[in-house]
Write a protein that holds these residues in place. Structure first.
Motif, short mmCIF file in Angstrom:
data_model
loop_
_atom_site.label_atom_id
_atom_site.label_comp_id
_atom_site.label_asym_id
_atom_site.label_seq_id
_atom_site.Cartn_x
_atom_site.Cartn_y
_atom_site.Cartn_z
N ILE A 16 0.83 -1.20 0.00
CA ILE A 16 0.00 0.00 0.00
C ILE A 16 0.87 1.25 0.00
CG2 ILE A 16 -1.59 1.37 1.41
CD1 ILE A 16 -2.85 -1.31 2.31
N VAL A 17 1.90 1.26 0.84
CA VAL A 17 2.77 2.44 0.94
C VAL A 17 3.47 2.72 -0.38
CG1 VAL A 17 4.84 3.35 2.06
CG2 VAL A 17 3.06 2.25 3.43
N ALA A 18 3.98 1.68 -1.03
CA ALA A 18 4.62 1.88 -2.34
C ALA A 18 3.64 2.50 -3.32
CB ALA A 18 5.15 0.55 -2.87
N ASN A 19 2.41 2.01 -3.32
CA ASN A 19 1.39 2.58 -4.21
C ASN A 19 1.09 4.03 -3.86
OD1 ASN A 19 1.21 0.12 -5.48
ND2 ASN A 19 -0.86 -0.35 -4.79
N GLU A 20 0.94 4.30 -2.58
CA GLU A 20 0.64 5.66 -2.14
C GLU A 20 1.75 6.64 -2.55
OE1 GLU A 20 -1.92 7.11 -0.57
OE2 GLU A 20 -3.15 5.42 0.11
N ALA A 21 3.00 6.17 -2.48
CA ALA A 21 4.15 7.02 -2.79
C ALA A 21 4.46 7.07 -4.28
CB ALA A 21 5.38 6.53 -2.02
N GLY A 22 3.80 6.21 -5.06
CA GLY A 22 4.07 6.16 -6.49
C GLY A 22 5.41 5.53 -6.81
N LEU A 63 15.91 -5.65 2.73
CA LEU A 63 15.37 -5.12 3.99
C LEU A 63 14.22 -6.02 4.44
CD1 LEU A 63 14.94 -1.23 3.68
CD2 LEU A 63 16.42 -2.46 5.28
N THR A 64 14.14 -6.27 5.74
CA THR A 64 13.03 -7.04 6.30
C THR A 64 12.38 -6.23 7.42
OG1 THR A 64 14.43 -8.20 7.91
CG2 THR A 64 14.15 -9.23 5.75
N GLU A 65 11.28 -6.72 7.93
CA GLU A 65 10.46 -6.12 8.99
C GLU A 65 9.62 -4.98 8.41
OE1 GLU A 65 10.10 -7.71 11.68
OE2 GLU A 65 11.87 -9.00 11.47
N GLY A 66 8.32 -5.20 8.43
CA GLY A 66 7.38 -4.27 7.79
C GLY A 66 7.48 -2.85 8.28
N ALA A 67 7.65 -2.65 9.59
CA ALA A 67 7.69 -1.30 10.14
C ALA A 67 8.91 -0.53 9.65
CB ALA A 67 7.67 -1.34 11.66
N VAL A 68 9.97 -1.24 9.32
CA VAL A 68 11.17 -0.61 8.76
C VAL A 68 10.98 -0.35 7.27
CG1 VAL A 68 13.62 -0.99 8.23
CG2 VAL A 68 12.71 -1.63 10.47
N ILE A 69 10.45 -1.32 6.56
CA ILE A 69 10.27 -1.19 5.12
C ILE A 69 9.36 -0.02 4.78
CG2 ILE A 69 9.32 -2.31 3.06
CD1 ILE A 69 10.27 -4.99 4.25
N VAL A 70 8.27 0.15 5.52
CA VAL A 70 7.35 1.25 5.18
C VAL A 70 8.01 2.61 5.39
CG1 VAL A 70 5.22 -0.07 5.53
CG2 VAL A 70 6.21 1.20 7.47
N GLN A 71 8.87 2.73 6.40
CA GLN A 71 9.58 3.99 6.61
C GLN A 71 10.61 4.22 5.52
OE1 GLN A 71 10.43 5.12 10.91
NE2 GLN A 71 9.97 2.93 11.15
N TYR A 72 11.29 3.18 5.10
CA TYR A 72 12.25 3.30 4.01
C TYR A 72 11.56 3.80 2.75
CZ TYR A 72 15.53 2.02 0.34
OH TYR A 72 16.36 2.06 -0.75
N LEU A 73 10.43 3.19 2.41
CA LEU A 73 9.70 3.59 1.21
C LEU A 73 9.23 5.05 1.32
CD1 LEU A 73 7.61 0.35 0.64
CD2 LEU A 73 9.47 1.17 -0.82
N ALA A 74 8.71 5.42 2.48
CA ALA A 74 8.23 6.79 2.67
C ALA A 74 9.38 7.79 2.53
CB ALA A 74 7.58 6.93 4.04
N ASP A 75 10.55 7.42 3.01
CA ASP A 75 11.69 8.33 2.94
C ASP A 75 12.24 8.48 1.53
OD1 ASP A 75 11.57 8.93 5.64
OD2 ASP A 75 13.03 7.40 6.22
N PRO A 78 9.83 11.77 0.26
CA PRO A 78 9.41 12.59 1.40
C PRO A 78 8.26 13.54 1.09
CG PRO A 78 11.58 13.25 0.57
CD PRO A 78 11.24 11.96 -0.08
N GLU A 79 8.16 13.91 -0.20
CA GLU A 79 7.08 14.81 -0.59
C GLU A 79 5.70 14.17 -0.45
OE1 GLU A 79 8.53 12.80 -4.42
OE2 GLU A 79 9.39 13.55 -2.54
N SER A 80 5.67 12.84 -0.31
CA SER A 80 4.39 12.13 -0.15
C SER A 80 3.75 12.41 1.20
CB SER A 80 4.60 10.62 -0.31
OG SER A 80 5.34 10.11 0.79
N GLY A 81 4.56 12.81 2.19
CA GLY A 81 4.04 13.05 3.53
C GLY A 81 3.66 11.79 4.28
N LEU A 82 4.12 10.64 3.79
CA LEU A 82 3.76 9.37 4.43
C LEU A 82 4.50 9.12 5.74
CD1 LEU A 82 3.54 7.20 1.20
CD2 LEU A 82 1.64 7.76 2.74
#
Length: 202
Positions: A16-22, A63-75, A78-82
């Motif tokens: 979902i995060v990858a999709n949200e961030a494009g 990278l493993t662990e979902g909570a880490v992966i979603v932050q990596y993708l958001a970073d 950064p303009e996504s605001g995720l």
């Protein structure tokens, strides 16, 4: 990048995060029983922990662990605001709620998926989850999303694990704000695209 996933598992959150961030990603489904991926890889070699998600970066790092992966993708976007910027209190608030979802909700569901779990344990875990969701309900009764009025990676994670409630017979009826939240997030185009790609929507 490649995301290794199981349909409807916690790997739905980074999807979902990858999709949200494009962010374009390749999907590789893991067979739960054999640990062989749809592309023919031995998933135990990709991630010796044996569970999803895992994200293979373009340079081959994993990278493993979902909570880490979603932050990596958001970073990456950064303009996504995720995710709030590093070093801010808001970022620590994000990590605080991600940790809560991971330790208090996500892991508490695990025994409920196991048919061998004794009824006593099942009842205890159900009661525990209900108490933990009461905290989430209090937050969502005051604001639209976990960190305020803006969707973040924490919302992708909470939405994903809360989808499991119906599968294990957990009654979320006492939590109307949570139910409304789940419906609202399910309507997001990025969420629908991820669920459709994983065979969770027709």
């Amino acid at each position: 990048m490649k995301l290794y996933y199981l349909s409807g598992a916690c790997s739905l959150s980074p999807h979902i995060v990858a999709n949200e961030a494009g962010i374009p990603i390749t999907l590789d489904k893991v067979d739960r029983a054999t640990k062989v991926t749809a592309s023919g890889e031995d998933y135990m070699e990709v991630n010796p922990k044996g569970y999803v998600p895992a994200l293979r970066l373009d340079d081959g790092e994993v990278l493993t662990e979902g909570a880490v992966i979603v932050q990596y993708l958001a970073d990456l976007k950064p303009e996504s605001g995720l995710a709030p910027p590093h070093g801010t209190l808001a970022r620590y608030r994000l990590q605080e709620i991600l940790t809560y979802i991971n330790s208090e909700l996500h892991k508490s569901y695990s025994p409920l998926f196991n048919p061998a779990t004794p009824d006593e344990t099942r009842a205890e875990r159900t009661a525990y989850l209900t108490r933990r969701y009461a905290y989430i309900e209090a937050i969502l009764g005051k604001q639209s999303y976990l960190l305020g009025e803006h969707f973040t990676v924490a919302d992708a994670y909470l939405f994903t694990v809360t989808q499991w409630a119906a599968r294990v017979g957990l009654d979320l009826g006492p939590f109307p704000a949570l139910a409304q939240y789940q419906r609202r997030i399910a309507e997001r185009p990025a969420v629908q695209d991820a669920m459709r790609a994983e065979g969770l929507l027709k």
